[in-house]
Design a protein around this motif. Sequence first.
Motif, PDB file in Angstrom:
ATOM      1  N   ALA A  86      11.414 -57.657 -42.718  1.00  0.00           N
ATOM      2  CA  ALA A  86      10.529 -56.717 -42.040  1.00  0.00           C
ATOM      3  C   ALA A  86      11.388 -55.578 -41.491  1.00  0.00           C
ATOM      4  O   ALA A  86      12.563 -55.770 -41.180  1.00  0.00           O
ATOM      5  N   PHE A  87      10.796 -54.410 -41.396  1.00  0.00           N
ATOM      6  CA  PHE A  87      11.494 -53.217 -40.908  1.00  0.00           C
ATOM      7  C   PHE A  87      10.691 -52.642 -39.749  1.00  0.00           C
ATOM      8  O   PHE A  87       9.504 -52.366 -39.906  1.00  0.00           O
ATOM      9  N   TRP A  88      11.341 -52.462 -38.584  1.00  0.00           N
ATOM     10  CA  TRP A  88      10.628 -51.864 -37.470  1.00  0.00           C
ATOM     11  C   TRP A  88      11.586 -51.212 -36.491  1.00  0.00           C
ATOM     12  O   TRP A  88      12.788 -51.427 -36.528  1.00  0.00           O
ATOM     13  N   THR A  89      11.014 -50.421 -35.591  1.00  0.00           N
ATOM     14  CA  THR A  89      11.738 -49.832 -34.475  1.00  0.00           C
ATOM     15  C   THR A  89      10.781 -49.714 -33.308  1.00  0.00           C
ATOM     16  O   THR A  89       9.565 -49.687 -33.485  1.00  0.00           O
ATOM     17  N   ASP A  90      11.316 -49.670 -32.114  1.00  0.00           N
ATOM     18  CA  ASP A  90      10.514 -49.453 -30.917  1.00  0.00           C
ATOM     19  C   ASP A  90      10.761 -48.034 -30.425  1.00  0.00           C
ATOM     20  O   ASP A  90      11.918 -47.587 -30.378  1.00  0.00           O
ATOM     21  N   VAL A  91       9.697 -47.338 -30.078  1.00  0.00           N
ATOM     22  CA  VAL A  91       9.816 -45.977 -29.546  1.00  0.00           C
ATOM     23  C   VAL A  91       9.139 -45.928 -28.184  1.00  0.00           C
ATOM     24  O   VAL A  91       8.204 -46.675 -27.910  1.00  0.00           O
ATOM     25  N   TYR A  92       9.633 -45.054 -27.328  1.00  0.00           N
ATOM     26  CA  TYR A  92       9.054 -44.860 -25.999  1.00  0.00           C
ATOM     27  C   TYR A  92       8.219 -43.599 -26.010  1.00  0.00           C
ATOM     28  O   TYR A  92       8.700 -42.531 -26.405  1.00  0.00           O
ATOM     29  N   VAL A  93       6.968 -43.724 -25.591  1.00  0.00           N
ATOM     30  CA  VAL A  93       6.071 -42.570 -25.512  1.00  0.00           C
ATOM     31  C   VAL A  93       5.262 -42.670 -24.222  1.00  0.00           C
ATOM     32  O   VAL A  93       5.117 -43.742 -23.649  1.00  0.00           O
ATOM     33  N   LYS A  94       4.736 -41.545 -23.793  1.00  0.00           N
ATOM     34  CA  LYS A  94       3.902 -41.543 -22.589  1.00  0.00           C
ATOM     35  C   LYS A  94       2.560 -42.198 -22.883  1.00  0.00           C
ATOM     36  O   LYS A  94       2.007 -42.033 -23.970  1.00  0.00           O
ATOM     37  N   LYS A  95       2.050 -42.928 -21.897  1.00  0.00           N
ATOM     38  CA  LYS A  95       0.743 -43.569 -22.032  1.00  0.00           C
ATOM     39  C   LYS A  95      -0.302 -42.533 -22.405  1.00  0.00           C
ATOM     40  O   LYS A  95      -0.297 -41.413 -21.893  1.00  0.00           O
ATOM     41  N   GLY A  96      -1.189 -42.893 -23.328  1.00  0.00           N
ATOM     42  CA  GLY A  96      -2.265 -42.006 -23.742  1.00  0.00           C
ATOM     43  C   GLY A  96      -1.882 -41.022 -24.831  1.00  0.00           C
ATOM     44  O   GLY A  96      -2.739 -40.304 -25.343  1.00  0.00           O
ATOM     45  N   SER A  97      -0.610 -40.983 -25.212  1.00  0.00           N
ATOM     46  CA  SER A  97      -0.168 -40.076 -26.271  1.00  0.00           C
ATOM     47  C   SER A  97      -0.630 -40.580 -27.627  1.00  0.00           C
ATOM     48  O   SER A  97      -0.809 -41.771 -27.834  1.00  0.00           O
ATOM     49  N   THR A  98      -0.802 -39.648 -28.552  1.00  0.00           N
ATOM     50  CA  THR A  98      -1.085 -40.013 -29.933  1.00  0.00           C
ATOM     51  C   THR A  98       0.213 -39.947 -30.706  1.00  0.00           C
ATOM     52  O   THR A  98       0.895 -38.927 -30.699  1.00  0.00           O
ATOM     53  N   LEU A  99       0.563 -41.051 -31.342  1.00  0.00           N
ATOM     54  CA  LEU A  99       1.771 -41.131 -32.152  1.00  0.00           C
ATOM     55  C   LEU A  99       1.371 -40.881 -33.595  1.00  0.00           C
ATOM     56  O   LEU A  99       0.490 -41.550 -34.129  1.00  0.00           O
ATOM     57  N   ASP A 100       1.965 -39.873 -34.231  1.00  0.00           N
ATOM     58  CA  ASP A 100       1.691 -39.519 -35.628  1.00  0.00           C
ATOM     59  C   ASP A 100       2.948 -39.847 -36.424  1.00  0.00           C
ATOM     60  O   ASP A 100       4.045 -39.435 -36.039  1.00  0.00           O
ATOM     61  N   TYR A 101       2.797 -40.568 -37.554  1.00  0.00           N
ATOM     62  CA  TYR A 101       4.007 -40.934 -38.289  1.00  0.00           C
ATOM     63  C   TYR A 101       3.744 -41.211 -39.765  1.00  0.00           C
ATOM     64  O   TYR A 101       2.612 -41.406 -40.202  1.00  0.00           O
ATOM     65  N   CYS A 102       4.851 -41.194 -40.518  1.00  0.00           N
ATOM     66  CA  CYS A 102       4.877 -41.576 -41.930  1.00  0.00           C
ATOM     67  C   CYS A 102       6.247 -42.185 -42.201  1.00  0.00           C
ATOM     68  O   CYS A 102       7.127 -42.144 -41.342  1.00  0.00           O
ATOM     69  N   PHE A 103       6.432 -42.752 -43.382  1.00  0.00           N
ATOM     70  CA  PHE A 103       7.666 -43.473 -43.698  1.00  0.00           C
ATOM     71  C   PHE A 103       8.361 -42.904 -44.926  1.00  0.00           C
ATOM     72  O   PHE A 103       7.704 -42.511 -45.882  1.00  0.00           O
ATOM     73  N   LYS A 104       9.683 -42.918 -44.895  1.00  0.00           N
ATOM     74  CA  LYS A 104      10.501 -42.541 -46.052  1.00  0.00           C
ATOM     75  C   LYS A 104      11.295 -43.784 -46.474  1.00  0.00           C
ATOM     76  O   LYS A 104      12.054 -44.343 -45.681  1.00  0.00           O
ATOM     77  N   TYR A 105      11.073 -44.218 -47.721  1.00  0.00           N
ATOM     78  CA  TYR A 105      11.755 -45.385 -48.275  1.00  0.00           C
ATOM     79  C   TYR A 105      12.894 -44.907 -49.166  1.00  0.00           C
ATOM     80  O   TYR A 105      12.663 -44.184 -50.130  1.00  0.00           O
ATOM     81  N   ASP A 106      14.128 -45.303 -48.853  1.00  0.00           N
ATOM     82  CA  ASP A 106      15.285 -45.016 -49.699  1.00  0.00           C
ATOM     83  C   ASP A 106      15.658 -46.309 -50.411  1.00  0.00           C
ATOM     84  O   ASP A 106      15.899 -47.331 -49.763  1.00  0.00           O
ATOM     85  N   PHE A 107      15.693 -46.251 -51.745  1.00  0.00           N
ATOM     86  CA  PHE A 107      15.998 -47.428 -52.540  1.00  0.00           C
ATOM     87  C   PHE A 107      17.446 -47.394 -53.014  1.00  0.00           C
ATOM     88  O   PHE A 107      18.065 -46.326 -53.088  1.00  0.00           O
ATOM     89  N   ASN A 108      17.996 -48.555 -53.342  1.00  0.00           N
ATOM     90  CA  ASN A 108      19.368 -48.648 -53.839  1.00  0.00           C
ATOM     91  C   ASN A 108      19.568 -47.852 -55.118  1.00  0.00           C
ATOM     92  O   ASN A 108      20.681 -47.425 -55.424  1.00  0.00           O
ATOM     93  N   SER A 109      18.499 -47.621 -55.870  1.00  0.00           N
ATOM     94  CA  SER A 109      18.564 -46.856 -57.118  1.00  0.00           C
ATOM     95  C   SER A 109      18.571 -45.343 -56.850  1.00  0.00           C
ATOM     96  O   SER A 109      18.464 -44.552 -57.780  1.00  0.00           O
ATOM     97  N   ASN A 110      18.691 -44.945 -55.583  1.00  0.00           N
ATOM     98  CA  ASN A 110      18.644 -43.546 -55.132  1.00  0.00           C
ATOM     99  C   ASN A 110      17.256 -42.927 -55.256  1.00  0.00           C
ATOM    100  O   ASN A 110      17.097 -41.729 -55.080  1.00  0.00           O
TER     101      ASN A 110
END
Length: 130
Positions: A86-110
């Motif tokens: 599994a892959f994760w991280t914890d981020v700190y944000v202010k209560k009530g904020s909207t967190l917008d995100y997407c992911f970038k996957y880097d593979f061993n095959s470049n």
Amino acid sequence: MKKIILCFLSVTLIMGTLLMPKTVHAAENDEWVVYRISAPISYDKVDTRDIKNITVHFGVNGWNEIKDVELSRHFVDAYMGRVFEAFWTDVYVKKGSTLDYCFKYDFNSNEVKWDNNNGKDYHVVVSQLP
């Protein structure tokens, strides 16, 4: 056969628990909370050993304060030659904020792939737990 089904159910339960986004209690009068961002992985399509790293690209309240953070890699289980991580991280944000995100996957095959939730990005309003 029963052992295989039991093992599969156990792995599924563990993965669901680990990958579920979590909000942690903030101290009273504290404006900040911790939010866990987990990368969605389809284990039937991707072998996690092929992933070099995963980065979350995120912003707050409409893509402000943009940051890129590499997700931590956590061993979950190994079964019949397959590795489940599994892959994760914890981020700190202010209560009530909207967190917008997407992911970038880097593979061993470049190879690089982006997961932006089919063009919709991921969005969550972070709040304090009751």
